[in-house]
Design a protein around this motif. Sequence first.
Motif, PDB file in Angstrom:
ATOM      1  N   PHE A   1       4.720   7.436 -10.280  1.00  0.00           N
ATOM      2  CA  PHE A   1       4.249   5.829 -10.828  1.00  0.00           C
ATOM      3  C   PHE A   1       5.638   5.782 -11.897  1.00  0.00           C
ATOM      4  CE2 PHE A   1       0.059   7.170  -9.438  1.00  0.00           C
ATOM      5  CZ  PHE A   1      -0.253   6.383  -9.057  1.00  0.00           C
TER       6      PHE A   1
ATOM      7  N   GLU B   1       2.364   8.119  -1.598  1.00  0.00           N
ATOM      8  CA  GLU B   1       2.092   7.681  -0.015  1.00  0.00           C
ATOM      9  C   GLU B   1       2.578   6.067  -0.717  1.00  0.00           C
ATOM     10  OE1 GLU B   1       0.504   7.625   2.959  1.00  0.00           O
ATOM     11  OE2 GLU B   1       1.588   9.673   2.474  1.00  0.00           O
ATOM     12  N   MET B   2       1.781   5.370  -1.608  1.00  0.00           N
ATOM     13  CA  MET B   2       2.142   3.975  -1.763  1.00  0.00           C
ATOM     14  C   MET B   2       4.043   3.468  -1.781  1.00  0.00           C
ATOM     15  SD  MET B   2       1.290   1.231  -4.254  1.00  0.00           S
ATOM     16  CE  MET B   2       1.189   1.082  -3.042  1.00  0.00           C
TER      17      MET B   2
ATOM     18  N   PRO C   1       5.395   6.503   2.230  1.00  0.00           N
ATOM     19  CA  PRO C   1       4.208   6.585   3.826  1.00  0.00           C
ATOM     20  C   PRO C   1       4.265   8.451   4.470  1.00  0.00           C
ATOM     21  CG  PRO C   1       4.678   4.648   2.489  1.00  0.00           C
ATOM     22  CD  PRO C   1       5.615   5.132   2.274  1.00  0.00           C
TER      23      PRO C   1
ATOM     24  N   LEU D   1      13.905  -1.350  -9.447  1.00  0.00           N
ATOM     25  CA  LEU D   1      14.151   0.230  -9.404  1.00  0.00           C
ATOM     26  C   LEU D   1      15.837   0.998  -8.942  1.00  0.00           C
ATOM     27  CD1 LEU D   1      11.088   0.021  -7.186  1.00  0.00           C
ATOM     28  CD2 LEU D   1      11.477   0.913  -8.955  1.00  0.00           C
ATOM     29  N   ALA D   2      16.266   0.134  -9.901  1.00  0.00           N
ATOM     30  CA  ALA D   2      17.785   0.685  -9.101  1.00  0.00           C
ATOM     31  C   ALA D   2      18.379   1.671  -9.894  1.00  0.00           C
ATOM     32  CB  ALA D   2      19.218  -0.355  -9.233  1.00  0.00           C
TER      33      ALA D   2
ATOM     34  N   PHE E   1       6.413  -4.866  -3.029  1.00  0.00           N
ATOM     35  CA  PHE E   1       6.062  -4.544  -2.325  1.00  0.00           C
ATOM     36  C   PHE E   1       4.986  -5.038  -1.486  1.00  0.00           C
ATOM     37  CE2 PHE E   1       6.896  -1.420  -5.721  1.00  0.00           C
ATOM     38  CZ  PHE E   1       7.496  -0.180  -4.476  1.00  0.00           C
TER      39      PHE E   1
ATOM     40  N   PHE F   1       3.448  -7.318  -3.314  1.00  0.00           N
ATOM     41  CA  PHE F   1       2.607  -7.796  -4.074  1.00  0.00           C
ATOM     42  C   PHE F   1       4.051  -7.240  -5.668  1.00  0.00           C
ATOM     43  CE2 PHE F   1       0.606  -4.331  -2.138  1.00  0.00           C
ATOM     44  CZ  PHE F   1       1.255  -3.362  -2.926  1.00  0.00           C
TER      45      PHE F   1
ATOM     46  N   MET G   1       4.798  -4.018  -7.591  1.00  0.00           N
ATOM     47  CA  MET G   1       3.649  -3.166  -8.004  1.00  0.00           C
ATOM     48  C   MET G   1       4.169  -2.630 -10.119  1.00  0.00           C
ATOM     49  SD  MET G   1       3.804   0.378  -7.339  1.00  0.00           S
ATOM     50  CE  MET G   1       3.822   1.714  -7.792  1.00  0.00           C
TER      51      MET G   1
ATOM     52  N   LEU H   1      -0.856   0.273 -10.547  1.00  0.00           N
ATOM     53  CA  LEU H   1      -1.465  -0.036  -9.171  1.00  0.00           C
ATOM     54  C   LEU H   1      -1.178   0.706  -8.261  1.00  0.00           C
ATOM     55  CD1 LEU H   1      -3.193  -2.610  -8.403  1.00  0.00           C
ATOM     56  CD2 LEU H   1      -0.445  -3.643  -8.153  1.00  0.00           C
ATOM     57  N   ALA H   2      -2.009   1.593  -7.379  1.00  0.00           N
ATOM     58  CA  ALA H   2      -1.513   2.306  -6.813  1.00  0.00           C
ATOM     59  C   ALA H   2      -2.124   2.659  -5.093  1.00  0.00           C
ATOM     60  CB  ALA H   2      -2.189   3.527  -6.715  1.00  0.00           C
ATOM     61  N   PHE H   3      -2.783   0.714  -5.259  1.00  0.00           N
ATOM     62  CA  PHE H   3      -3.208   0.343  -3.871  1.00  0.00           C
ATOM     63  C   PHE H   3      -2.927  -1.110  -4.191  1.00  0.00           C
ATOM     64  CE2 PHE H   3      -6.373   0.976  -7.364  1.00  0.00           C
ATOM     65  CZ  PHE H   3      -6.782  -0.132  -7.481  1.00  0.00           C
ATOM     66  N   CYS H   4      -2.893  -1.256  -2.480  1.00  0.00           N
ATOM     67  CA  CYS H   4      -3.164  -3.023  -2.187  1.00  0.00           C
ATOM     68  C   CYS H   4      -4.164  -3.733  -3.644  1.00  0.00           C
ATOM     69  CB  CYS H   4      -2.960  -3.560  -0.906  1.00  0.00           C
ATOM     70  SG  CYS H   4      -3.231  -4.953  -1.066  1.00  0.00           S
TER      71      CYS H   4
ATOM     72  N   SER I   1      -5.049  -1.389   0.417  1.00  0.00           N
ATOM     73  CA  SER I   1      -4.402  -0.031   1.101  1.00  0.00           C
ATOM     74  C   SER I   1      -3.429   0.842   0.010  1.00  0.00           C
ATOM     75  CB  SER I   1      -3.638  -0.550   2.300  1.00  0.00           C
ATOM     76  OG  SER I   1      -2.874   0.500   2.763  1.00  0.00           O
ATOM     77  N   HIS I   2      -3.197   2.541   0.760  1.00  0.00           N
ATOM     78  CA  HIS I   2      -1.999   2.999  -0.364  1.00  0.00           C
ATOM     79  C   HIS I   2      -0.614   2.470   0.526  1.00  0.00           C
ATOM     80  CE1 HIS I   2      -5.726   4.320  -2.323  1.00  0.00           C
ATOM     81  NE2 HIS I   2      -5.944   5.140  -1.449  1.00  0.00           N
ATOM     82  N   GLN I   3      -0.453   2.742   1.435  1.00  0.00           N
ATOM     83  CA  GLN I   3       0.214   2.191   2.446  1.00  0.00           C
ATOM     84  C   GLN I   3       1.214   0.926   1.983  1.00  0.00           C
ATOM     85  OE1 GLN I   3       1.060   3.763   6.313  1.00  0.00           O
ATOM     86  NE2 GLN I   3       0.130   6.019   4.466  1.00  0.00           N
ATOM     87  N   ALA I   4       2.789   1.149   0.997  1.00  0.00           N
ATOM     88  CA  ALA I   4       3.250  -0.629   0.939  1.00  0.00           C
ATOM     89  C   ALA I   4       4.608   0.010   0.880  1.00  0.00           C
ATOM     90  CB  ALA I   4       2.871  -1.026  -0.701  1.00  0.00           C
TER      91      ALA I   4
ATOM     92  N   LEU J   1       8.638  -0.997   0.296  1.00  0.00           N
ATOM     93  CA  LEU J   1       9.000  -1.603  -0.677  1.00  0.00           C
ATOM     94  C   LEU J   1       9.866  -3.003  -0.152  1.00  0.00           C
ATOM     95  CD1 LEU J   1      10.527  -1.807  -3.231  1.00  0.00           C
ATOM     96  CD2 LEU J   1      12.375  -0.550  -2.758  1.00  0.00           C
TER      97      LEU J   1
ATOM     98  N   ASN K   1      15.619  -2.573  -5.159  1.00  0.00           N
ATOM     99  CA  ASN K   1      16.578  -0.811  -4.852  1.00  0.00           C
ATOM    100  C   ASN K   1      17.778  -2.662  -5.293  1.00  0.00           C
ATOM    101  OD1 ASN K   1      15.882   1.267  -5.136  1.00  0.00           O
ATOM    102  ND2 ASN K   1      16.697   1.359  -3.115  1.00  0.00           N
TER     103      ASN K   1
END
Lengths: 225, 116
Positions: free
Chosen positions: A152, A187-188, A191, B36-37, B71, B80, B82, B86-89, B94-97, B99, B103
């Motif tokens: 994070f 995972e976020m 994945p 995130l750069a 994400f 949304f 990040m 916040l580790a999920f939607c 869901s945890h899969q997002a 980017l 960047n």
Amino acid sequence: MKEIRVPVVERILNANDQVSEQNRGWLHKFGIFSINLMASPGAGKTSLILQTIARLSSRVSMGVIEGDTARVTMDADKVRQAGVPAVQVNTAGGCHLDAALIASALSQLPLAEMHLLLVENVGNLVCPASFRLGTDIDVLIASVPEGDDKPFKYPAIYRGLQALILNKIDLLPYVSFDMDNFRKGVEMLNPGVAFFPVSCRTGEGLDSWADWLESRTRQGTQSSD
Amino acid sequence: MHELAVTEDLLKTVLRHAAEADARRVRQVNLVVGDLAGFVGESLEFYWQILGEGTICRGSKLQIERISARFACQACQLEFVMDSELAFCPQCGSHQAKLMAGNEFFLHSIDIDVDE
Ligand SMILES: Nc1nc2c(ncn2[C@@H]2O[C@H](COP(=O)(O)OP(=O)(O)O)[C@@H](O)[C@H]2O)c(=O)[nH]1
Ligand SMILES: [Mg+2]
Ligand SMILES: [Zn+2]
Ligand SMILES: [Zn+2]
């Protein structure tokens, strides 16, 4: 005299990217598969390299580039003692390796005899993510004592990885590390990334890492870009 | 620290484009930097003022447009921002997002003086 706006849209670090492409072309010409190992200082990059050599060097011919901020050769000396050619690159205080440093290190390695190149980047979780080296894959070594919140806090580095190693799992009984939270963050951001929990102290998990790396190396350079 | 190397790269890029456009002077440099750069705007500005001395960029403004990390949920497609809590939607859990933005790191345009 008049003022005008000139549209550009050019990536900064373009020069570094170009040199990294040259490195990649050079490595592929020799059929070398290469990995960029990143981590915080002390996470276990050198330990992992030595453990990887112990498991793979009889089957895969390797070379190592050791990055360090100071003018020391400790890490490269350890690798050479293990019988693998190594070049130490000093960034003179700089916080990351860049493509030009790799280019000059490559000229000092026996490329024609190598199939796998391991690069130990400078210990830092921020900028190595921005400076491409020309290696085929990026691998991060996280370690248990750093805590489970690192994905994070350093999302950029976690996002680009092709493999993630969690080292020092022998310490799990002694420190508070919430594996579920760590996995959620990973995972976020990335994945399905290949994940290897290991201990360079007890050897746990290292065989499956070495097997994975060997098979990636044998698949060679075609499938990686 | 690495912002110095990056600013040197930026200056080279700006001077090249300014020369191609026959600029007399560079007034403003418009840069796009994703969250995130991994680059700190203040230190880019700090080095910009120092490195620009003695070039046609002297005294020019470094205008930085920041892009926040966005994400997209792979399960429900919600987009949304990040943040570290916040580790999920936030919609489906869901945890899969994936980017979508954040960047970026590029020179967008330069504002220059040219002869009429
Ligand atoms: N407990 C434990 N210590 C480790 C492990 N791997 C490395 N270390 C120790 O961590 C320290 C830093 O390791 P090193 O490989 O030099 O890290 P680097 O700075 O990332 O290259 C050394 O004291 C190692 O002995 C591990 O799996 N478990
Ligand atoms: Mg080391
Ligand atoms: Zn750096
Ligand atoms: Zn969702």
